[in-house]
Design a protein around this motif. Structure first.
Motif, short mmCIF file in Angstrom:
data_model
loop_
_atom_site.label_atom_id
_atom_site.label_comp_id
_atom_site.label_asym_id
_atom_site.label_seq_id
_atom_site.Cartn_x
_atom_site.Cartn_y
_atom_site.Cartn_z
N LYS A 298 51.27 23.75 36.70
CA LYS A 298 49.83 23.52 36.56
C LYS A 298 49.49 23.36 35.10
O LYS A 298 49.68 24.27 34.30
N GLY B 38 39.26 25.02 38.84
CA GLY B 38 40.57 24.82 38.23
C GLY B 38 40.53 23.94 36.99
O GLY B 38 41.57 23.49 36.50
N ALA B 39 39.34 23.70 36.45
CA ALA B 39 39.20 22.83 35.27
C ALA B 39 39.85 23.43 34.03
O ALA B 39 40.18 22.73 33.08
N GLY B 40 40.01 24.76 34.04
CA GLY B 40 40.62 25.43 32.88
C GLY B 40 39.64 26.30 32.10
O GLY B 40 39.96 26.77 31.00
N LYS B 41 38.48 26.55 32.67
CA LYS B 41 37.44 27.30 31.94
C LYS B 41 37.87 28.74 31.63
O LYS B 41 37.76 29.19 30.50
N SER B 42 38.35 29.43 32.65
CA SER B 42 38.78 30.81 32.43
C SER B 42 40.01 30.86 31.52
O SER B 42 40.13 31.76 30.68
N THR B 43 40.90 29.90 31.69
CA THR B 43 42.08 29.84 30.83
C THR B 43 41.66 29.66 29.37
O THR B 43 42.21 30.31 28.47
N ARG C 253 31.62 27.00 43.87
CA ARG C 253 30.55 27.92 43.51
C ARG C 253 29.36 27.26 42.81
O ARG C 253 28.34 27.88 42.63
N1 LIG Z 1 47.82 33.21 35.48
C1 LIG Z 1 47.97 32.03 36.07
N2 LIG Z 1 49.14 31.71 36.65
C2 LIG Z 1 49.31 30.50 37.23
N3 LIG Z 1 48.37 29.54 37.28
C3 LIG Z 1 47.20 29.81 36.74
C4 LIG Z 1 46.91 31.06 36.11
N4 LIG Z 1 45.65 31.04 35.64
C5 LIG Z 1 45.16 29.83 35.97
N5 LIG Z 1 46.08 29.08 36.62
C6 LIG Z 1 45.89 27.70 37.08
O1 LIG Z 1 45.41 26.95 35.99
C7 LIG Z 1 44.35 26.07 36.39
C8 LIG Z 1 43.09 26.39 35.63
O2 LIG Z 1 42.60 27.65 36.09
P1 LIG Z 1 41.29 28.36 35.53
O3 LIG Z 1 41.21 29.68 36.16
O4 LIG Z 1 41.29 28.29 34.06
O5 LIG Z 1 40.15 27.39 36.10
P2 LIG Z 1 38.58 27.57 36.11
O6 LIG Z 1 38.00 26.36 35.48
O7 LIG Z 1 38.21 28.88 35.54
O8 LIG Z 1 38.25 27.50 37.67
P3 LIG Z 1 37.18 28.28 38.56
O9 LIG Z 1 35.92 27.47 38.50
O10 LIG Z 1 37.77 28.24 39.91
O11 LIG Z 1 37.02 29.66 38.01
C9 LIG Z 1 44.26 26.23 37.89
O12 LIG Z 1 45.00 25.22 38.49
C10 LIG Z 1 44.84 27.59 38.16
O13 LIG Z 1 45.39 27.65 39.44
#
Ligand SMILES: Nc1ncnc2c1ncn2[C@@H]1O[C@H](COP(=O)(O)OP(=O)(O)OP(=O)(O)O)[C@@H](O)[C@H]1O
Ligand SMILES: [Mg+2]
Length: 265
Positions: free
Chosen positions: A19, A42-47, A260
């Motif tokens: 991913k 899954g855009a990557g915001k939390s990451t 959401r």
């Molecule tokens: N610790 C991890 N291990 C494996 N994959 C991860 C991990 N954290 C995030 N991912 C993957 O990385 C991508 C980005 O995830 P992230 O949580 O940053 O998205 P997001 O924008 O916060 O989404 P959401 O709106 O659902 O909160 C997703 O495909 C997710 O499955």
């Protein structure tokens, strides 16, 4: 004051589950910027927030805070510059400790140990004043265990704890998403007040498009690990929810998808 350059983060690299969470992401914040972040699932915001906080290290790219390269500085060392509030009201506070003990703990993270002498009278007064400022009655419950508070009350306390040491950067990850509409509204107001009061540089992920438009001076839209759209100041003020959805569609050629996201208030 915050500069992210060419950030890449891949999970499970080289496996069928690979991913790409962040893909060459660039972002620069000026002192006092209040940036709202929206994006599909899954855009990557939390990451992105985890990379800034040092919970995760990027595979490539660099992060600077106040011109200091912090890319590989561990989370516990970075925490003195960073305040965080998470989506889960249970995440930011210690349930078995009282409100004043939680506040003392948060204070201890930002001050030298020598300044900490438990919760004395002066400090108790300071805590009461601080709690009064958010006006939900917590000032009369200093000895209440935090585990007994409602989700909204815990988020309010988390916000206070994340901000009263005036961090260089405040990171908010959908911190109103788990609350009912009235409490979410209250926490949003408290957020706005605290950010203004301390002039905090803030990055706030929200699933509420209307809120993303209303709050802050900049808005960024993320998709597939990149920032695909940005609006500043005057340009941001002209945005509408429909306009943002159309923008996404124009750029990506597909519909904005998030389980959401509330498209209207
Ligand atoms: N610790 C991890 N291990 C494996 N994959 C991860 C991990 N954290 C995030 N991912 C993957 O990385 C991508 C980005 O995830 P992230 O949580 O940053 O998205 P997001 O924008 O916060 O989404 P959401 O709106 O659902 O909160 C997703 O495909 C997710 O499955
Ligand atoms: Mg997320």
């Amino acid at each position: 004051m915050l500069e992210l350059k060419q950030i890449n983060k891949v999970f499970f690299e080289g496996t069928p589950d690979e991913k790409k969470a962040l893909n060459g992401l660039n972002l620069t914040l000026q002192e006092g910027d209040f940036v709202t972040v929206i994006g599909s699932n899954g855009a990557g915001k939390s990451t992105l927030l985890n990379i800034i906080a040092g919970v995760l290290y990027p595979d490539r790219g660099s992060i600077k805070i106040d011109d200091k390269n912090v890319t590989y500085i561990p989370e516990y060392k970075r925490s003195k510059w960073i305040g965080r509030v998470f989506q889960d009201p249970m995440a930011g506070t210690a349930p078995n400790m009282t409100i004043e003990e939680n506040l003392a703990l948060a204070l201890g993270r930002s001050k030298k140990r020598s300044l900490l002498k438990g919760v004395n009278k002066g400090r108790r007064h300071e805590f009461k004043e601080l709690l009064s400022s958010i006006d939900i009655g917590l000032e009369n419950r200093l000895n209440t265990k935090v585990g007994l508070l409602s989700g909204g009350e815990r988020q309010a306390l988390s916000l206070l704890m994340a901000t009263f040491s005036k961090p260089r950067i405040l990171l908010l990850d959908e911190h109103t998403a788990a609350l009912d509409p009235a409490r979410a509204e209250l926490i949003t107001k408290i957020t706005k007040d605290l950010v203004e009061q301390h002039q905090l540089t803030t990055l706030m992920v929200t699933h509420r498009m209307d809120q993303a438009i209303e709050l802050g001076n900049r808005l960024v839209m993320m998709d597939a690990g990149q920032i695909i759209f940005e609006a500043h100041e005057e340009e941001k003020k002209k945005l509408t929810v429909e306009g943002l959805i159309q923008e996404f569609q124009n750029i990506r050629g597909s519909r904005f998808v998030s389980d959401r996201t509330v498209l209207t208030s």
